[in-house]
Design a protein around this motif. Structure first.
Motif, PDB file in Angstrom:
ATOM      1  N   VAL A   1       3.649   7.762   6.578  1.00 27.72           N
ATOM      2  CA  VAL A   1       2.559   8.274   6.848  1.00 27.72           C
ATOM      3  C   VAL A   1       1.237   7.449   6.011  1.00 27.72           C
ATOM      4  O   VAL A   1       0.436   6.689   6.404  1.00 27.72           O
ATOM      5  CB  VAL A   1       1.845   9.532   6.577  1.00 27.72           C
ATOM      6  CG1 VAL A   1       0.431   9.875   6.617  1.00 27.72           C
ATOM      7  CG2 VAL A   1       2.798  10.579   7.431  1.00 27.72           C
ATOM      8  N   ALA A   2       1.884   7.009   4.591  1.00 25.59           N
ATOM      9  CA  ALA A   2       0.766   6.343   3.662  1.00 25.59           C
ATOM     10  C   ALA A   2       0.918   4.727   4.432  1.00 25.59           C
ATOM     11  O   ALA A   2       0.093   3.970   4.457  1.00 25.59           O
ATOM     12  CB  ALA A   2       1.498   5.878   2.414  1.00 25.59           C
TER      13      ALA A   2
ATOM     14  N   GLY B   1       0.916  -1.144   0.173  1.00 22.72           N
ATOM     15  CA  GLY B   1      -0.039  -0.157  -0.049  1.00 22.72           C
ATOM     16  C   GLY B   1       0.863   1.194   0.054  1.00 22.72           C
ATOM     17  O   GLY B   1       0.616   2.290  -0.666  1.00 22.72           O
ATOM     18  N   ALA B   2       1.871   1.341   0.680  1.00 21.81           N
ATOM     19  CA  ALA B   2       2.886   2.349   0.639  1.00 21.81           C
ATOM     20  C   ALA B   2       3.369   2.889  -0.536  1.00 21.81           C
ATOM     21  O   ALA B   2       3.585   3.658  -1.243  1.00 21.81           O
ATOM     22  CB  ALA B   2       3.960   2.288   1.935  1.00 21.81           C
ATOM     23  N   ILE B   3       3.960   1.579  -1.321  1.00 19.90           N
ATOM     24  CA  ILE B   3       4.572   1.669  -2.700  1.00 19.90           C
ATOM     25  C   ILE B   3       3.368   2.184  -3.508  1.00 19.90           C
ATOM     26  O   ILE B   3       3.612   3.164  -4.434  1.00 19.90           O
ATOM     27  CB  ILE B   3       4.898   0.241  -3.091  1.00 19.90           C
ATOM     28  CG1 ILE B   3       6.216  -0.169  -2.206  1.00 19.90           C
ATOM     29  CG2 ILE B   3       5.379   0.438  -4.518  1.00 19.90           C
ATOM     30  CD1 ILE B   3       6.590  -1.360  -2.508  1.00 19.90           C
ATOM     31  N   MET B   4       2.349   1.498  -3.581  1.00 18.44           N
ATOM     32  CA  MET B   4       1.171   1.707  -4.358  1.00 18.44           C
ATOM     33  C   MET B   4       0.714   3.347  -4.392  1.00 18.44           C
ATOM     34  O   MET B   4       0.498   3.930  -5.492  1.00 18.44           O
ATOM     35  CB  MET B   4       0.153   1.096  -4.661  1.00 18.44           C
ATOM     36  CG  MET B   4      -1.021   1.121  -5.442  1.00 18.44           C
ATOM     37  SD  MET B   4      -2.124  -0.092  -5.677  1.00 18.44           S
ATOM     38  CE  MET B   4      -2.959   0.499  -3.985  1.00 18.44           C
ATOM     39  N   THR B   5       0.757   3.797  -3.134  1.00 14.59           N
ATOM     40  CA  THR B   5      -0.094   5.117  -3.174  1.00 14.59           C
ATOM     41  C   THR B   5       0.714   6.425  -3.085  1.00 14.59           C
ATOM     42  O   THR B   5       0.332   7.347  -3.041  1.00 14.59           O
ATOM     43  CB  THR B   5      -0.820   5.265  -1.670  1.00 14.59           C
ATOM     44  OG1 THR B   5       0.067   4.914  -0.597  1.00 14.59           O
ATOM     45  CG2 THR B   5      -2.014   4.243  -1.797  1.00 14.59           C
ATOM     46  N   THR B   6       2.237   6.143  -2.968  1.00 11.78           N
ATOM     47  CA  THR B   6       3.032   7.258  -2.940  1.00 11.78           C
ATOM     48  C   THR B   6       4.206   7.285  -3.965  1.00 11.78           C
ATOM     49  O   THR B   6       4.980   8.218  -4.139  1.00 11.78           O
ATOM     50  CB  THR B   6       3.672   7.228  -1.545  1.00 11.78           C
ATOM     51  OG1 THR B   6       4.709   5.934  -1.280  1.00 11.78           O
ATOM     52  CG2 THR B   6       2.729   7.188  -0.249  1.00 11.78           C
ATOM     53  N   TYR B   7       4.496   6.012  -4.665  1.00  7.96           N
ATOM     54  CA  TYR B   7       5.717   6.196  -5.614  1.00  7.96           C
ATOM     55  C   TYR B   7       5.176   6.820  -6.877  1.00  7.96           C
ATOM     56  O   TYR B   7       6.372   6.944  -7.852  1.00  7.96           O
ATOM     57  CB  TYR B   7       5.877   4.466  -5.803  1.00  7.96           C
ATOM     58  CG  TYR B   7       6.893   4.122  -4.673  1.00  7.96           C
ATOM     59  CD1 TYR B   7       6.891   4.665  -3.613  1.00  7.96           C
ATOM     60  CD2 TYR B   7       7.900   3.181  -5.254  1.00  7.96           C
ATOM     61  CE1 TYR B   7       7.739   3.925  -2.515  1.00  7.96           C
ATOM     62  CE2 TYR B   7       8.754   2.464  -4.153  1.00  7.96           C
ATOM     63  CZ  TYR B   7       8.688   2.932  -2.725  1.00  7.96           C
ATOM     64  OH  TYR B   7       9.447   2.577  -1.971  1.00  7.96           O
ATOM     65  N   VAL B   8       4.014   7.019  -7.223  1.00  6.32           N
ATOM     66  CA  VAL B   8       3.663   7.818  -8.611  1.00  6.32           C
ATOM     67  C   VAL B   8       3.246   9.185  -8.123  1.00  6.32           C
ATOM     68  O   VAL B   8       2.565   9.422  -7.085  1.00  6.32           O
ATOM     69  CB  VAL B   8       2.534   7.098  -9.228  1.00  6.32           C
ATOM     70  CG1 VAL B   8       3.264   5.752  -9.753  1.00  6.32           C
ATOM     71  CG2 VAL B   8       1.452   6.875  -8.673  1.00  6.32           C
TER      72      VAL B   8
END
Length: 465
Positions: free
Chosen positions: A385-386, A136-143
């Motif tokens: 935070v994500a 979830g942290a990768i998907m919501t903040t990496y783009v």
């Protein structure tokens, strides 16, 4: 010199390869394939109804153990650990529990040891917390913010392709089965794929290596300060806008037990359950794409996209669950006559309606979860935070799921389970509306700059322990 030219070329090639490896979309695709192999194959199992067993009670109790463990660890244990060790370690800590669970079902097929299945489910619950918080942290903040809907859609397509492929494989392996349970070969094949997904976790790179201007780094001092990490988690969750969307999180898996164990598990024979499971996860691929496109419509402002996604959930929810009510009345009448687990996909009109309902249930699940993740993405671009928000998502999602699976394991009437799921989903959307209406035009990165000073006053300045 020729040698120097070769060396310079090789350095440039390595540099280009590294840039490709650390590109945000490369990491999004990688985590999607990890989830294709691990939770995707788990979904293929659970979508069979009773994890492919005639008696669904053991699988239902294993799911209660799994979701209870996830609910107890995702927010205040795994979230802070993610902030300290990063996504790679979290994936390696959690990934091995998926093949363990598949192995326990293989063991159950041979020995009938239900206690091992339930214990493996509890261990998988902890492992799933590590995997999903990292994902979830990768998907919501990496783009970038303009691409978050597409990132969610891409992940949902690849991830649910795992459930679709796994279920199609099960369909082929069990095409001629008359036993009511899936074959040992099915469990072995899924176990091997899950193990491969776990090993792929070593390829995930840390947030600091990702090349994205909007990605908000966590200062090194914060990473070493557990007290601040926990305080930040409390401050993040206590925001009323987050509290309003917690019912959405609670409902994200609440309908799985009813759909998988009753709609699919009690209506169809084993090969049709396998086929339906594949169609369910394939429908999720399409559902994730549709919601992702809605949430990235360039002609709409971010507040308009938030409201469009909410309205889409209300309309599709009332339509699909309304069709489900008609189905459940029909199924209740059949079961009263002693008819269950008997419908085959080859039976024409008798099978077509229920199969299409199950397909629409799968699409609605993707609509719901994609929207939840997008709302998480509107709250922060910080991986730390994500991770807290995704931890809250998995905690409440798992709490709702554990409650529903326990209701299913207790054998409550199917109509009761159906009414509970429909009511909770529509109620959750109503409660979330105030938070949806406060989604701002301002980018998350800018909003965070305004919040930093407030956070410092609440949790204090970062200091080394």
């Amino acid at each position: 010199m020729a040698g120097e030219d070769v060396t310079a070329d090789s350095v440039q090639q390595r540099s280009a390869a590294y840039r490709l490896y650390t590109h945000p979309w490369s990491q999004i695709i990688l985590i999607s394939f990890i989830c294709f192999c691990c939770p995707g194959m788990y979904n293929a199992l659970s979508g069979l109804g009773g994890s492919g067993q005639v008696d669904s009670t053991v699988a239902a109790n294993a799911n209660v153990a799994l979701l209870s463990a996830t609910a107890g660890t995702a927010l205040f244990i795994v979230g802070p650990i993610f902030d300290h060790v990063g996504p790679r370690i979290c994936l390696l800590l959690g990934g091995w529990t998926y093949p363990l669970y598949a192995g326990s079902l293989l063991c159950f097929n041979k020995t009938g040891n239900g206690a091992f299945v339930i214990a493996s489910g509890a261990i998988l619950g902890v492992g799933a917390s590590f995997l999903w918080v990292a994902q979830g942290a990768i998907m919501t903040t990496y783009v970038s913010e303009a691409q978050k809907g597409r990132a969610i859609a891409a992940f949902w397509i690849i991830f649910n392709l795992g459930g679709g492929v796994g279920s199609l494989a099960s369909f082929g392996l069990n095409y001629h089965s008359t036993s009511g349970t899936v074959s040992n070969a099915t469990y072995i094949a899924l176990l091997v794929i899950m193990a491969l997904g776990w090993l792929m976790g070593v390829l995930i790179c840390p947030p600091s290596a990702v090349r994205l201007n909007e990605l908000q780094p966590t200062p090194e001092t914060e990473k070493k300060n557990w007290k601040r990490t926990v305080a930040l988690a409390i401050h993040t969750i206590a925001d009323w806008r987050v509290l309003c969307i917690l019912p959405l999180f609670f409902c994200a898996n609440v309908f799985y037990s009813y759909q998988q164990n009753i709609v699919n598990g009690m209506t169809f024979n084993i090969r049709t359950r396998s086929l339906n499971s594949a169609l369910y996860w394939i429908a999720q691929m399409l559902g994730g794409l549709i919601m992702g496109l809605i949430l990235d419509i360039p002609q709409l402002t971010r507040p308009a996209r938030a409201r469009a996604g909410w309205a889409f959930l209300v309309v599709t929810g009332m339509t699909i669950w309304g069709g489900g009510y008609a189905f459940q009345k029909w199924l209740t009448a059949r079961m009263a006559r002693g008819l269950k687990q008997d419908i085959d996909f080859s039976q024409g009109s008798l099978a077509t309606g229920p199969i299409f309902l199950y397909i629409f249930y799968g699409a609605f699940d993707a609509f719901w979860q994609s929207y939840c993740y997008w709302l998480v993405g509107t709250r922060s671009n910080s991986p730390a935070v994500a991770a807290i928000l995704v931890g809250a998502y998995k905690t409440f999602q798992s709490t709702g799921g554990a409650m529903a699976w326990r209701v299913n394991a207790l054998g409550k009437p199917a109509m009761t389970q159906f009414a509970m799921d429909w009511g909770l989903c529509m109620g959750g959307l109503v409660i979330a509306l105030p938070s949806v209406l406060t989604v701002t035009k301002t980018s998350t990165a800018v909003v965070e700059e305004d919040e930093v000073e407030k956070e410092e006053k609440i949790v204090g300045p970062a200091t080394k322990d």
